[in-house]
Write a protein that holds these residues in place. Structure first.
Motif, PDB file in Angstrom:
ATOM      1  N   SER A  61       0.848  -1.193   0.000  1.00 12.74           N
ATOM      2  CA  SER A  61       0.000   0.000   0.000  1.00 12.74           C
ATOM      3  C   SER A  61       0.883   1.242   0.000  1.00 12.74           C
ATOM      4  N   ALA A  62       0.366   2.314  -0.557  1.00 10.13           N
ATOM      5  CA  ALA A  62       1.067   3.600  -0.580  1.00 10.13           C
ATOM      6  C   ALA A  62       0.013   4.690  -0.436  1.00 10.13           C
ATOM      7  N   PHE A  63       0.255   5.591   0.490  1.00 11.38           N
ATOM      8  CA  PHE A  63      -0.701   6.658   0.752  1.00 11.38           C
ATOM      9  C   PHE A  63      -0.017   8.002   0.716  1.00 11.38           C
ATOM     10  N   GLU A  64      -0.671   8.957   0.063  1.00 14.15           N
ATOM     11  CA  GLU A  64      -0.245  10.349   0.110  1.00 14.15           C
ATOM     12  C   GLU A  64      -0.810  10.925   1.400  1.00 14.15           C
ATOM     13  N   VAL A  65       0.022  11.644   2.148  1.00  9.78           N
ATOM     14  CA  VAL A  65      -0.420  12.240   3.405  1.00  9.78           C
ATOM     15  C   VAL A  65      -1.013  13.612   3.108  1.00  9.78           C
TER      16      VAL A  65
END
Length: 154
Positions: A125-129
């Protein structure tokens, strides 16, 4: 027992003190740093202590351990006002506030069951903060509340 909240928990010789955690989040902080009571670390937790800045705050002290940058990055998502104090021989050797990263990878689970990161694909998973949450880089799902519930515990 003293009325001074700073004296409710004894000092540590070497380790990390995480201060200014929003009240009630200390157990989530312990999960983030992988402490579940079986790891053998000496830990002190103070919860819902009066705080001028937060109203109520939690404090976590971990003897003999300094946090990794990845742990601090995830911690910043649920405790953006937290301070990290590195203690050596009973003195604060380093003190800094957490800084929210622009992106986190492999530490949160996307709540969208159709997201490629929740299937059997080998995709972290990869999330932009964001200012008010995080957005999945694959399916654009935004998590605004209870980010702690989506933390992948190792």
């Amino acid at each position: 027992m003293s009325d001074d909240p700073e004296l409710r928990v004894s000092k540590i010789r070497n380790g990390t003190v995480i201060d200014h955690i929003p009240g009630g989040q200390a157990l989530n902080v312990l999960a983030i740093i992988g402490i579940d009571g079986t790891s053998g670390e000496e830990v002190s937790v103070a919860m819902n202590i009066p705080s001028d800045r937060l109203g109520k705050k939690d404090i976590v002290k971990v003897e003999g351990r300094e946090l990794s940058q990845n742990e601090v990055d995830v911690l910043s998502l649920i405790a953006p006002a937290a301070t990290i104090n590195i203690v050596r021989e009973f003195d604060v050797a380093e003190k800094h506030r957490v800084e929210r990263p622009g992106r986190v990878q492999g530490v949160l689970e996307c709540p969208n069951r159709n997201c490629i990161t929740t299937e059997s694909e080998p995709v972290d998973s990869a999330f932009e903060v964001l200012d008010d949450g995080v957005r999945c880089e694959y399916c654009d799902t935004i998590i605004r509340e209870d980010i702690a519930a989506h933390i992948l515990v190792s």
